[in-house]
Write a protein that holds these residues in place. Sequence first.
Motif, PDB file in Angstrom:
ATOM      1  N   ASP A  97       0.826  -1.205   0.000  1.00  0.00           N
ATOM      2  CA  ASP A  97       0.000   0.000   0.000  1.00  0.00           C
ATOM      3  C   ASP A  97       0.863   1.258   0.000  1.00  0.00           C
ATOM      4  O   ASP A  97       0.537   2.257  -0.665  1.00  0.00           O
ATOM      5  N   LEU A  98       2.005   1.241   0.702  1.00  0.00           N
ATOM      6  CA  LEU A  98       2.868   2.419   0.719  1.00  0.00           C
ATOM      7  C   LEU A  98       3.561   2.614  -0.621  1.00  0.00           C
ATOM      8  O   LEU A  98       3.738   3.747  -1.080  1.00  0.00           O
ATOM      9  N   ARG A  99       3.927   1.513  -1.243  1.00  0.00           N
ATOM     10  CA  ARG A  99       4.522   1.623  -2.579  1.00  0.00           C
ATOM     11  C   ARG A  99       3.512   2.218  -3.563  1.00  0.00           C
ATOM     12  O   ARG A  99       3.855   3.075  -4.383  1.00  0.00           O
ATOM     13  N   SER A 100       2.274   1.781  -3.464  1.00  0.00           N
ATOM     14  CA  SER A 100       1.227   2.329  -4.338  1.00  0.00           C
ATOM     15  C   SER A 100       1.013   3.813  -4.076  1.00  0.00           C
ATOM     16  O   SER A 100       0.797   4.598  -5.014  1.00  0.00           O
ATOM     17  N   ILE A 101       1.080   4.209  -2.808  1.00  0.00           N
ATOM     18  CA  ILE A 101       0.918   5.627  -2.481  1.00  0.00           C
ATOM     19  C   ILE A 101       2.030   6.450  -3.113  1.00  0.00           C
ATOM     20  O   ILE A 101       1.778   7.528  -3.673  1.00  0.00           O
ATOM     21  N   LEU A 102       3.276   5.976  -3.043  1.00  0.00           N
ATOM     22  CA  LEU A 102       4.385   6.697  -3.680  1.00  0.00           C
ATOM     23  C   LEU A 102       4.138   6.898  -5.172  1.00  0.00           C
ATOM     24  O   LEU A 102       4.420   7.960  -5.721  1.00  0.00           O
ATOM     25  N   ILE A 103       3.617   5.861  -5.808  1.00  0.00           N
ATOM     26  CA  ILE A 103       3.400   5.920  -7.262  1.00  0.00           C
ATOM     27  C   ILE A 103       2.229   6.842  -7.602  1.00  0.00           C
ATOM     28  O   ILE A 103       2.346   7.746  -8.439  1.00  0.00           O
ATOM     29  N   TYR A 104       1.091   6.634  -6.935  1.00  0.00           N
ATOM     30  CA  TYR A 104      -0.106   7.380  -7.325  1.00  0.00           C
ATOM     31  C   TYR A 104      -0.140   8.798  -6.766  1.00  0.00           C
ATOM     32  O   TYR A 104      -0.875   9.652  -7.287  1.00  0.00           O
ATOM     33  N   ALA A 105       0.674   9.064  -5.763  1.00  0.00           N
ATOM     34  CA  ALA A 105       0.810  10.453  -5.313  1.00  0.00           C
ATOM     35  C   ALA A 105       1.470  11.314  -6.378  1.00  0.00           C
ATOM     36  O   ALA A 105       1.309  12.544  -6.375  1.00  0.00           O
ATOM     37  N   VAL A 106       2.212  10.694  -7.300  1.00  0.00           N
ATOM     38  CA  VAL A 106       2.774  11.438  -8.432  1.00  0.00           C
ATOM     39  C   VAL A 106       1.644  12.052  -9.252  1.00  0.00           C
ATOM     40  O   VAL A 106       1.712  13.211  -9.671  1.00  0.00           O
ATOM     41  N   GLU A 107       0.576  11.282  -9.461  1.00  0.00           N
ATOM     42  CA  GLU A 107      -0.560  11.800 -10.222  1.00  0.00           C
ATOM     43  C   GLU A 107      -1.250  12.928  -9.457  1.00  0.00           C
ATOM     44  O   GLU A 107      -1.647  13.936 -10.057  1.00  0.00           O
TER      45      GLU A 107
END
Length: 375
Positions: free
Chosen positions: A269-279
Motif C-alpha cells: 500500500d505504501l509503494r502504491s501511495i508513492l506511485i499514485y501520489a505522483v498523479e
Amino acid sequence: MTNKSKMDRRSFLKRTAIGGGAVAGTLAAPAVMAQAPIVLKMQTSWGAGNIWQEMAQDYADRVEQMSGGRLKIDVLPAGAIVGAFQVLDAVNDGVIDAAHSVPVYWYGKNKAASLFGTGPVFGGSATTMLSWFYEGGGKALYDELTQDVMGLDVDGYMGFPMPAQPFGWFKGEVNTVADLQGFKYRTVGLAADLLQSMGMSIAQLPGGEIVPAMERGVIDAFEFNNPSSDKDFGAHDVAKNYYLSSYHQASESFEFLFNKFTMEELPDDLRSILIYAVEAASTANTAKAMRRYSADLKWLQEEAGVAMHRTSTEILAAQLEAWDKLIPELEQDPFMKKCLDSQRAWVEEVTYYEIMNAPDYALAYDHYFPGRLKL
C-alpha cells in the motif's frame, strides 16, 4: 551497485521498517505508527528557494497524508547530499532513496534520456507526451532504458506536464536566425545539440549556476524553464528581453525517481501511495504553475521592466528544420529510433484529435481582452 551494497540497502530498509513498527502485516495502533514512520530521503535538483522545490514538497505532503503518517519524505534541495546533476547515481547507489528531477539532467550518461522530456516536437504538447508515458508505451521504454540498457536499480515516474519553455533571456532583441549566431547560451539535453546546430555556443549548467555565469560572461543568453524560477534566479537583473515560445524544450515533466530496492521492500500500500501520489501532485503542480507563473510573468513585465516578446516565426521554423536534421542522427541508435517511432505514432494519432477538436482559444481571449496578445 555491488551485491554487497544491494544487500546493505535491503537490510537498511528492513531495519528502518522494523524499528518503526511498520512492517507489512505487523502494523500496530495508529499512535505507534505515528511515532515511528518510515522516512525516505528525497533530494531534488532545485535550489531551496525555487518554486520547484515547493512542488516537490507538495508531493511529500500528499504522501504523508495519504499514508496516515506511516510514510514520510524528507525533501532536500540540490547540493544537500549530491549535486543537481548527480541524483540519478545517488538513487541508484542507495545514497538517497528518491529524487525529484528531470531525465534531461542525466543526458550525459545516455542521450535517450532527453526523449523523456526534451526531445523533438512532433506537434504534441507536454500533456500529450505525459500521456504517451502512461498510455502510449513510454513507461516501458523508460524502464528498458534505465534498467536494461543502463543496468540501473531505479524506478521512475513522470508528473506535471510543464508549459512549453520560453526561448529565454537575452540582453538585446533577437528576431532572426542570424541574430543568434555566436551566442553563448545555456540549455540542457538535446536542446543543446539542436541550438548548437543553429550557430549558438552551448553551456549545460544547473539552474543555480545560470545567473552567476551570466554575470561573469561565461554565457550571454539562457533559458531555464518558467517565469517563477527565472524571477527567483534574478534573471531580470542580468537581461531585459524575455522570449516566450520555443520548440527547443516544448514538452517536459518532472521525474520522480526511486531506488528499486527501496520500492520492493515497502508494503504494497505504501509503494502504491508513492506511485499514485505522483498523479495527485501532477494536478496540484499544474494548478500552482498556472497561478504563479502567470503572476510572476506579470511582475517581471510591470515591476522589473522586462520586455516580453514572442519568438519569431522565422526562429521557430528554423528550430523545426534543425530537428529534421538532428533526428536521423539520433535514429542511428536503435533504442532511440524505437522511442522516436513510438512518439511519432502517438502524436500523429492523439494530437490530430486535440487540434481538430480544440477551438481557437486565442480568438476567444482576444475577443474578451482585446489588445493584450501580441502575436
